[in-house]
Every structure is written in C-alpha cells, then in structure tokens.
Motif scaffolding. Structure first.
Motif, PDB file in Angstrom:
ATOM      1  N   GLU A 115     -27.123 108.915  61.049  1.00 17.21           N
ATOM      2  CA  GLU A 115     -26.106 109.937  61.225  1.00 17.21           C
ATOM      3  C   GLU A 115     -24.857 109.638  60.410  1.00 17.21           C
ATOM      4  OE1 GLU A 115     -24.079 111.405  64.861  1.00 17.21           O
ATOM      5  OE2 GLU A 115     -26.017 110.857  65.737  1.00 17.21           O
ATOM      6  N   VAL A 116     -24.409 108.400  60.469  1.00 16.46           N
ATOM      7  CA  VAL A 116     -23.126 108.050  59.855  1.00 16.46           C
ATOM      8  C   VAL A 116     -23.278 107.726  58.369  1.00 16.46           C
ATOM      9  CG1 VAL A 116     -21.114 106.537  60.016  1.00 16.46           C
ATOM     10  CG2 VAL A 116     -22.420 107.084  62.061  1.00 16.46           C
ATOM     11  N   VAL A 117     -24.352 107.007  58.056  1.00 18.04           N
ATOM     12  CA  VAL A 117     -24.511 106.504  56.698  1.00 18.04           C
ATOM     13  C   VAL A 117     -25.607 107.261  55.977  1.00 18.04           C
ATOM     14  CG1 VAL A 117     -24.658 104.410  55.334  1.00 18.04           C
ATOM     15  CG2 VAL A 117     -24.038 104.260  57.723  1.00 18.04           C
ATOM     16  N   GLU A 118     -25.234 108.336  55.342  1.00 19.59           N
ATOM     17  CA  GLU A 118     -26.224 109.123  54.636  1.00 19.59           C
ATOM     18  C   GLU A 118     -26.479 108.593  53.244  1.00 19.59           C
ATOM     19  OE1 GLU A 118     -24.686 113.072  54.432  1.00 19.59           O
ATOM     20  OE2 GLU A 118     -26.197 113.781  55.838  1.00 19.59           O
ATOM     21  N   ARG A 119     -25.425 108.144  52.615  1.00 15.85           N
ATOM     22  CA  ARG A 119     -25.503 107.767  51.202  1.00 15.85           C
ATOM     23  C   ARG A 119     -24.346 106.832  50.893  1.00 15.85           C
ATOM     24  NH1 ARG A 119     -24.193 113.682  48.703  1.00 15.85           N
ATOM     25  NH2 ARG A 119     -24.473 112.521  46.785  1.00 15.85           N
ATOM     26  N   PRO A 120     -24.332 106.230  49.718  1.00 13.30           N
ATOM     27  CA  PRO A 120     -23.268 105.254  49.422  1.00 13.30           C
ATOM     28  C   PRO A 120     -21.866 105.807  49.675  1.00 13.30           C
ATOM     29  CG  PRO A 120     -24.942 105.171  47.716  1.00 13.30           C
ATOM     30  CD  PRO A 120     -25.328 106.294  48.628  1.00 13.30           C
ATOM     31  N   SER A 121     -21.646 107.079  49.334  1.00 15.56           N
ATOM     32  CA  SER A 121     -20.279 107.595  49.506  1.00 15.56           C
ATOM     33  C   SER A 121     -19.871 107.612  50.973  1.00 15.56           C
ATOM     34  CB  SER A 121     -20.149 108.986  48.903  1.00 15.56           C
ATOM     35  OG  SER A 121     -20.991 109.886  49.571  1.00 15.56           O
ATOM     36  N   SER A 122     -20.844 107.756  51.902  1.00 13.55           N
ATOM     37  CA  SER A 122     -20.427 107.729  53.308  1.00 13.55           C
ATOM     38  C   SER A 122     -20.004 106.318  53.716  1.00 13.55           C
ATOM     39  CB  SER A 122     -21.488 108.297  54.254  1.00 13.55           C
ATOM     40  OG  SER A 122     -22.773 108.261  53.744  1.00 13.55           O
ATOM     41  N   VAL A 123     -20.645 105.301  53.133  1.00 20.13           N
ATOM     42  CA  VAL A 123     -20.220 103.926  53.416  1.00 20.13           C
ATOM     43  C   VAL A 123     -18.800 103.720  52.911  1.00 20.13           C
ATOM     44  CG1 VAL A 123     -20.628 101.497  52.851  1.00 20.13           C
ATOM     45  CG2 VAL A 123     -22.578 103.019  53.281  1.00 20.13           C
ATOM     46  N   VAL A 124     -18.583 104.147  51.658  1.00 21.10           N
ATOM     47  CA  VAL A 124     -17.257 103.990  51.064  1.00 21.10           C
ATOM     48  C   VAL A 124     -16.212 104.673  51.946  1.00 21.10           C
ATOM     49  CG1 VAL A 124     -15.823 104.639  49.094  1.00 21.10           C
ATOM     50  CG2 VAL A 124     -18.146 103.780  48.715  1.00 21.10           C
ATOM     51  N   THR A 168     -25.080 111.321  40.299  1.00 23.41           N
ATOM     52  CA  THR A 168     -24.694 112.153  41.446  1.00 23.41           C
ATOM     53  C   THR A 168     -24.087 111.312  42.554  1.00 23.41           C
ATOM     54  OG1 THR A 168     -26.529 113.576  40.876  1.00 23.41           O
ATOM     55  CG2 THR A 168     -25.556 113.903  43.044  1.00 23.41           C
ATOM     56  N   GLU A 169     -24.706 110.164  42.842  1.00 19.41           N
ATOM     57  CA  GLU A 169     -24.173 109.315  43.918  1.00 19.41           C
ATOM     58  C   GLU A 169     -22.809 108.763  43.543  1.00 19.41           C
ATOM     59  OE1 GLU A 169     -25.304 109.293  46.835  1.00 19.41           O
ATOM     60  OE2 GLU A 169     -27.264 110.195  46.465  1.00 19.41           O
ATOM     61  N   THR A 170     -22.650 108.399  42.256  1.00 16.75           N
ATOM     62  CA  THR A 170     -21.348 107.899  41.816  1.00 16.75           C
ATOM     63  C   THR A 170     -20.293 108.997  41.953  1.00 16.75           C
ATOM     64  OG1 THR A 170     -22.406 106.386  40.287  1.00 16.75           O
ATOM     65  CG2 THR A 170     -20.078 106.830  39.892  1.00 16.75           C
ATOM     66  N   SER A 171     -20.642 110.213  41.512  1.00 18.39           N
ATOM     67  CA  SER A 171     -19.686 111.321  41.633  1.00 18.39           C
ATOM     68  C   SER A 171     -19.277 111.528  43.072  1.00 18.39           C
ATOM     69  CB  SER A 171     -20.295 112.640  41.144  1.00 18.39           C
ATOM     70  OG  SER A 171     -20.695 112.507  39.843  1.00 18.39           O
ATOM     71  N   SER A 172     -20.249 111.427  43.963  1.00 20.76           N
ATOM     72  CA  SER A 172     -19.939 111.631  45.371  1.00 20.76           C
ATOM     73  C   SER A 172     -18.959 110.568  45.878  1.00 20.76           C
ATOM     74  CB  SER A 172     -21.252 111.631  46.157  1.00 20.76           C
ATOM     75  OG  SER A 172     -20.989 111.646  47.531  1.00 20.76           O
ATOM     76  N   CYS A 173     -19.132 109.318  45.400  1.00 22.86           N
ATOM     77  CA  CYS A 173     -18.185 108.260  45.789  1.00 22.86           C
ATOM     78  C   CYS A 173     -16.802 108.571  45.216  1.00 22.86           C
ATOM     79  CB  CYS A 173     -18.634 106.894  45.267  1.00 22.86           C
ATOM     80  SG  CYS A 173     -20.118 106.277  46.075  1.00 22.86           S
ATOM     81  N   ILE A 174     -16.765 109.006  43.966  1.00 21.16           N
ATOM     82  CA  ILE A 174     -15.471 109.308  43.343  1.00 21.16           C
ATOM     83  C   ILE A 174     -14.770 110.415  44.128  1.00 21.16           C
ATOM     84  CG2 ILE A 174     -14.324 110.192  41.255  1.00 21.16           C
ATOM     85  CD1 ILE A 174     -16.487 108.802  39.614  1.00 21.16           C
ATOM     86  N   GLU A 175     -15.549 111.432  44.497  1.00 23.33           N
ATOM     87  CA  GLU A 175     -14.960 112.523  45.276  1.00 23.33           C
ATOM     88  C   GLU A 175     -14.363 112.009  46.582  1.00 23.33           C
ATOM     89  OE1 GLU A 175     -17.785 115.638  46.263  1.00 23.33           O
ATOM     90  OE2 GLU A 175     -18.006 115.746  44.085  1.00 23.33           O
ATOM     91  N   SER A 176     -15.133 111.175  47.293  1.00 22.13           N
ATOM     92  CA  SER A 176     -14.637 110.672  48.583  1.00 22.13           C
ATOM     93  C   SER A 176     -13.345 109.903  48.403  1.00 22.13           C
ATOM     94  CB  SER A 176     -15.644 109.729  49.229  1.00 22.13           C
ATOM     95  OG  SER A 176     -16.788 110.423  49.574  1.00 22.13           O
ATOM     96  N   VAL A 177     -13.342 108.975  47.440  1.00 21.24           N
ATOM     97  CA  VAL A 177     -12.151 108.139  47.281  1.00 21.24           C
ATOM     98  C   VAL A 177     -10.978 108.982  46.784  1.00 21.24           C
ATOM     99  CG1 VAL A 177     -11.204 106.031  46.304  1.00 21.24           C
ATOM    100  CG2 VAL A 177     -13.618 106.141  46.837  1.00 21.24           C
ATOM    101  N   SER A 178     -11.259 109.953  45.902  1.00 24.47           N
ATOM    102  CA  SER A 178     -10.176 110.827  45.400  1.00 24.47           C
ATOM    103  C   SER A 178      -9.474 111.513  46.555  1.00 24.47           C
ATOM    104  CB  SER A 178     -10.720 111.924  44.492  1.00 24.47           C
ATOM    105  OG  SER A 178     -11.451 111.388  43.454  1.00 24.47           O
ATOM    106  N   ARG A 179     -10.296 112.068  47.446  1.00 23.46           N
ATOM    107  CA  ARG A 179      -9.705 112.784  48.582  1.00 23.46           C
ATOM    108  C   ARG A 179      -8.880 111.860  49.458  1.00 23.46           C
ATOM    109  NH1 ARG A 179     -13.682 117.630  49.592  1.00 23.46           N
ATOM    110  NH2 ARG A 179     -13.948 117.877  47.365  1.00 23.46           N
ATOM    111  N   LEU A 180      -9.415 110.667  49.698  1.00 19.70           N
ATOM    112  CA  LEU A 180      -8.674 109.722  50.525  1.00 19.70           C
ATOM    113  C   LEU A 180      -7.353 109.350  49.862  1.00 19.70           C
ATOM    114  CD1 LEU A 180     -11.785 107.636  51.512  1.00 19.70           C
ATOM    115  CD2 LEU A 180     -10.222 108.674  53.159  1.00 19.70           C
ATOM    116  N   ALA A 181      -7.389 109.177  48.541  1.00 27.05           N
ATOM    117  CA  ALA A 181      -6.161 108.795  47.832  1.00 27.05           C
ATOM    118  C   ALA A 181      -5.149 109.929  47.859  1.00 27.05           C
ATOM    119  CB  ALA A 181      -6.499 108.398  46.393  1.00 27.05           C
TER     120      ALA A 181
END
Ligand code: ADP
Ligand code: MG
Length: 568
Positions: free
Chosen positions: A19-28, A163-176
């Motif tokens: 549920e919580v950890v779908e992909r690397p970006s969710s871990v990040v 795609t997975e890298t982009s998803s991580c970038i998106e997550s961190v961008s939003r957090l920043a």
C-alpha cells in the motif's frame, strides 16, 4: 478451528508495503516527509539506478535516540499520534507509523541517527536487525538498498528507469516547492538535479527547481477567507505544459491530489489556453485539517476538502482576472519589438522596464514588469475614474498607476521596515480579551503562543478559552488593534506550521491594504505626484503586496506603433 491465523510480522509488513511503497518515488517521498516532520532544515536526497539499487535520504532533523530508532522500525510505531484528537487532525497527512517498517520489509535498510547524544546505526536485513554505535551527528540518514529484492512481482511492475527517475524528481520537486524554508539537494546517479537555498522564498525555490524561465513567467496570487487561505503562482500561458504534472497543489505544505480543484484551475485558464495544454500552477492551500476528509487513496494522497466548492468558485473567478491583468503588464508586443528593433533605437526608450539579459536570451517571452527596471521620474498628468493616475515618464512613455495598489506598496514597505527595526512592545490602548471557540482554543498550544510572542504579541490565559492580550508590537498601534490581534491569532490557529515571517508579512500586507488610500478618491495634482515619488522610492514599485501590478506602461515606441507611425 485453526482457520484464522495471525499474520507474522514480516508478512504483514510486506502487505502494508504494497500500500505505502508502490515504487521508488514513494520511498523517497515517505523518507523526505519524515525528515520534514523531524524539523530538518537541510535534506540531501540521492538515488541510484532510478532508486532500484540505492536511495539515500540524509537530514539534519532532531534524530532519534536508540530506543526510538528501534521502535521506529516496528509497525504502527509513530511519534506523531498521541491522542485521538491528534489522530483526527493528522490522519490526512498519512502518519500511520507504517512507512519505515514497510520499506524495511522490501529492501535492505540502514538507519543512522542521533539526537546529538550518542548515535545509533541499525541495519535491517530481512528479519535480522543489527544495532551498532554511530557518530553523534544530529540528524538521520536512511539508506535503502535493493528495493523490492524479495518481491519479484513489484519489481516487474516498475516502469523504465527514466519513468521511475522522473517520478522521483516530481516527488522531490513538490516537496521542495512546498517547503521553501528547507534547503534540498537532489542527486540522481551522483549528478545534481537541483539544490534549493531554503531561504523561504517560494518563487526563488521555483527558479531553483524548475529554472529561471518558469520563475519569470509566474503571476503571484493570494486570497484568504475564514475557511481557507490560498496563495501561489499562476504560470503564464507561454509556459503551459502538455500534461497535468505541473499543476501542483500543496495542502498545508504537502502535495495532494484534488481532481476537482485541478478541474477548476483548468476552467480558470479556459480563455487563455487551448484544450490540449495544461497550466503550470502552484497552489498553496492552508486549511484547518479538521475540514479535510480521510485519504481516498493512501499513497496518492487524493483528498477531499469540505469547502471544496467555495475554493473552486474562488479559483474559477480569480484566475482569469489575474491573467487578464497580467496580459496587460507582460506585453508580448515588447518582446517582438525587442527582437526586431533596429540598432539606432535606444533600447531604454522602448520600455521603462529593462528585461535582464537572461530574459532577452530566452525571447520570445513576455516582458515581466519590474525586471531590472530603470525608472528615473514619472510626472503626474491627470486622474482617471478617481482610481488611476495618468503619468508620463522621461522616456516618453505613458504610464497608468493604480492609486490603491501604489499606496499599498508604499505602506507595506514602510510597515515592514518598522516591524524589522522595532521589537518595542506596548500595552493595548484598551484592555483586549480574545475569546476563542473551544475547538480553536485546543489548537492554540504553547508553541503557537510562543510564535505569537515572537511577532510581538503576548497572550496570557484569562479564564476558559479566553486570553488577555497584554502586549502588542508598537507599530500595531497604527491599526485597529483588535482586528490585528484577532487576525494573527486566527492565522496561527489555522496554519499547520508556524511561519513567523509569513505571519508578520501577512499582517503587514493586510495592514497596508486597510490603511491605504482607496480607489474612487479624488486626488490633487500634488497628492498624485507625492504618491508616485514615494512609489518609485520603494524596493519593488511594480506590484502591490498581493502581487497585482501597480502600473501599466505604454512606451513611446508602442504608442507610435499603435498609431502606425513606425515602419514595423
Ligand atoms: P510516521 O511518519 O507515520 O510516524 P514512519 O514509519 O514513517 O511513521 O516513521 C516512524 C517514526 O520514526 C516517526 O514517527 C518518527 O518518530 C521516527 N522517524 C522516522 N524518520 C525520522 C527522521 N528522519 N528523523 C527523526 N525521526 C524519524
Ligand atoms: Mg512517515
């Protein structure tokens, strides 16, 4: 008999991980959110091979002592829910004490942490946990290796590295973007993707994350009503995107997905964008968490907000208004002229507002008013509709000035200077009691009272749900004291995080607005000239504290062009 068994720990963690950890970006995302919860002011994030081989999140937050660190890896261990009431307020932000054990169950996790006294290193590989000493550097570093090594189905479900890298970038961008007061650094395979300064300026953060062109084409907005406060930036149509990823909604600092609000923003842009384009927008929404409904989806953070209809209405009306005003300010004509202007025309005469070289390099982009402006003198000529001042500049331009917006800017900078230099407190002119609703009084905890104190406001408990205001900052005297105090208390109660600077700024902006000269007020020539002179002395003469323009300019060249007196 014997049909019901208790799932063993490892297995139930793996189910939760689904549920919580779908992909690397969710871990990040989970790890960075923990760092933010731990009040980190600096967070370094590194991923390798799209997060498959290694994810490292390092923070300078408060850290954990050894007992807590061990506990943190257990399910439903969280330091963030202590009472049922907390649970109610906090559940929408996903504090469930599940992230760390879930991630540990599907990876090889190393946790190094210290509160400043001693340090702990825990390695969690499968069900084995080893505990060692670590340096006593305050903060936490979590390293996640070989994500999903033991869940082949998950691994197979991952998309391409890109795609997975982009998803991580998106997550961190939003957090920043959601935390401009925190300095982020993000590297992908040892290459820096972005670094933010953490200076607290959201526009600067947008520039650091998305680049100068994006930042230069943002129109700020702010609106507040008793149910919510919104602020943020509307990307000009020029920087629209082909997808919705750049429509960022941050609720109390956290990125959330609100489909109806997204639809309302798109609707607001309807007259400005073709159907296939989506705007670049940052919406900061501050709400009382009790108005927020439970997660629709735990990891996607889709949420419902009980005042959503009102918010939609505000957005649909406000967006086109803001964009219309800006289209006058940011004149595409100028950028065309810039490109084609023959050398013999003095550039300075084209516009009062000289764009900097970066902008010229990125042409054609609308000129943003105020970029490296050169303004010497404006002369008042007339008043229009008792609202606008008609003026001319030494460069031969015609300039219209909004008298209320101009006065707001002048007062804003004056009050800001006063608030900065004077911490002098006085007692209110009349005894001031603030009576709160029980629901609000519960929210006014010690830390919030201390934060108010730092803005110069001293509250002392005075019976049930009532406070006496014993001290106010001296400059608040110039304002309706009760209104000022109630405004501040209301803000501090309804904000998730206490941001003293923003709080003070907001108070000053409101104050400068209330005390400013209004539209529909007749002015003498001398008064108009004084207003203009004062405006030109301000640091940022081109917009009012709410981001609306104070002036609109027609350069001599544009006038000639409109009258077809020029050859191009
Ligand atoms: P939750 O965030 O829902 O509380 P997590 O599993 O994400 O649950 O984290 C469990 C607990 O571990 C947190 O409540 C917090 O006390 C502690 N923790 C996790 N990460 C950090 C960190 N980076 N710094 C300090 N404490 C942390
Ligand atoms: Mg967490």
């Amino acid at each position: 008999m014997g049909k019901i068994i208790l799932l063993d720990n490892a297995l139930s963690n793996m189910i939760a991980a689904g549920e919580v950890v779908e992909r690397p970006s969710s871990v990040v995302k989970e790890l960075v959110e923990n760092s933010l919860d731990a009040k980190a002011t600096s967070i370094q994030i590194a991923i390798h091979d799209a997060g498959r081989t290694k994810i490292v999140v390092n923070d300078n937050g408060e850290g954990m002592d050894r007992d807590d660190a061990v506990l943190a890896l257990k399910r439903h261990a969280t330091s963030k829910i202590k009472t049922e009431f907390d649970l109610f307020r906090i559940k929408t932000l996903g504090f469930r004490g599940e992230a760390l054990p879930s991630i540990a169950s599907v990876s090889k996790m190393t946790l190094e942490t210290s509160t400043g006294r001693g340090g702990t290193k825990i390695q969690a590989h499968e069900d084995n946990i080893t505990i060692n000493d670590a340096p006593a550097r305050t903060g936490t570093t979590i390293t996640v290796e070989e994500l999903f090594y033991n869940t082949p189905a998950r691994l197979k479900y991952l998309k391409s590295d890109q795609t997975e890298t982009s998803s991580c970038i998106e997550s961190v961008s939003r957090l920043a973007i959601g935390h401009p007061h925190v300095s982020f650094s993000f590297t992908v395979d040892d290459k820096v993707v972005f670094k933010t300064s953490g200076r607290g300026d959201q526009l600067e953060t947008i520039m650091q994350v998305f680049g100068a062109t994006s930042a230069k084409n943002m129109v700020p907005f702010a609106y507040s009503c008793p149910d919510f406060t919104i602020s943020g930036f509307l990307g000009k149509p020029d920087i629209a995107k082909s997808n919705r990823y750049y429509m960022i909604t941050l609720m109390n600092g956290r990125a959330v997905y609100m489909p109806k609000i997204q639809a309302a923003i798109i609707e607001g842009y309807r007259d400005f964008l073709p159907n296939v384009r989506f705007p670049f927008t940052i919406l900061n929404l501050k709400v009382d968490p009790s108005l927020v409904d439970v997660n629709v989806h735990p990891s996607k953070r889709e949420i419902r907000f009980s005042k959503e209809d009102l918010l939609k209405q505000v957005l649909v009306e406000m967006i086109p208004n803001h964009l219309k005003q800006t289209s006058l300010v940011a004149q595409p004509i100028i950028s065309n002229i810039k490109k084609t202007a023959p050398d013999h025309i003095d550039n300075a005469s084209l516009s009062l507002f000289e764009p900097n070289t970066e902008y010229v390099a990125n042409a054609p982009q609308p000129a943003v008013i105020g970029d490296g402006a050169i303004i010497a003198k404006l002369r008042a000529m007339a008043q229009l509709h008792f609202t606008y001042i008609v003026a001319t500049s030494h460069t031969g331009a015609l300039v219209l000035i909004d008298q209320h917006a101009a006065a707001e800017r002048i007062n804003y900078e004056k009050f800001q200077a006063m608030a900065k230099t004077s911490t002098y407190q006085v007692t209110p002119l009349v005894p001031l009691l603030i009576e709160l609703k029980p629901s609000e009084a519960r929210l006014l905890d010690e830390s919030k009272i201390t934060a108010l104190e730092e803005t110069g406001l001293t509250l002392v408990p005075f019976g049930i749900n009532t406070y006496q205001v014993t001290q106010i900052p001296i400059w608040a005297r110039e304002y309706d004291e009760r209104q000022y105090v109630e405004g501040l208390v209301d803000q501090i109660i309804h904000l998730e995080k206490i941001d003293i600077l923003a709080l003070r700024d907001e108070a000053i902006a409101t104050k400068s607005c209330k005390r400013s000269l209004k539209a529909n007020q007749s002015l003498s020539m001398t008064e108009m000239q004084k207003l203009i002179d004062d405006l030109l002395k301000t640091e940022n003469p081109f917009s009012c504290p709410h981001g609306r323009p104070t002036m609109i300019e027609f350069s001599q060249y544009e006038l000639e062009k409109m009258f077809k007196r020029t050859g191009f």
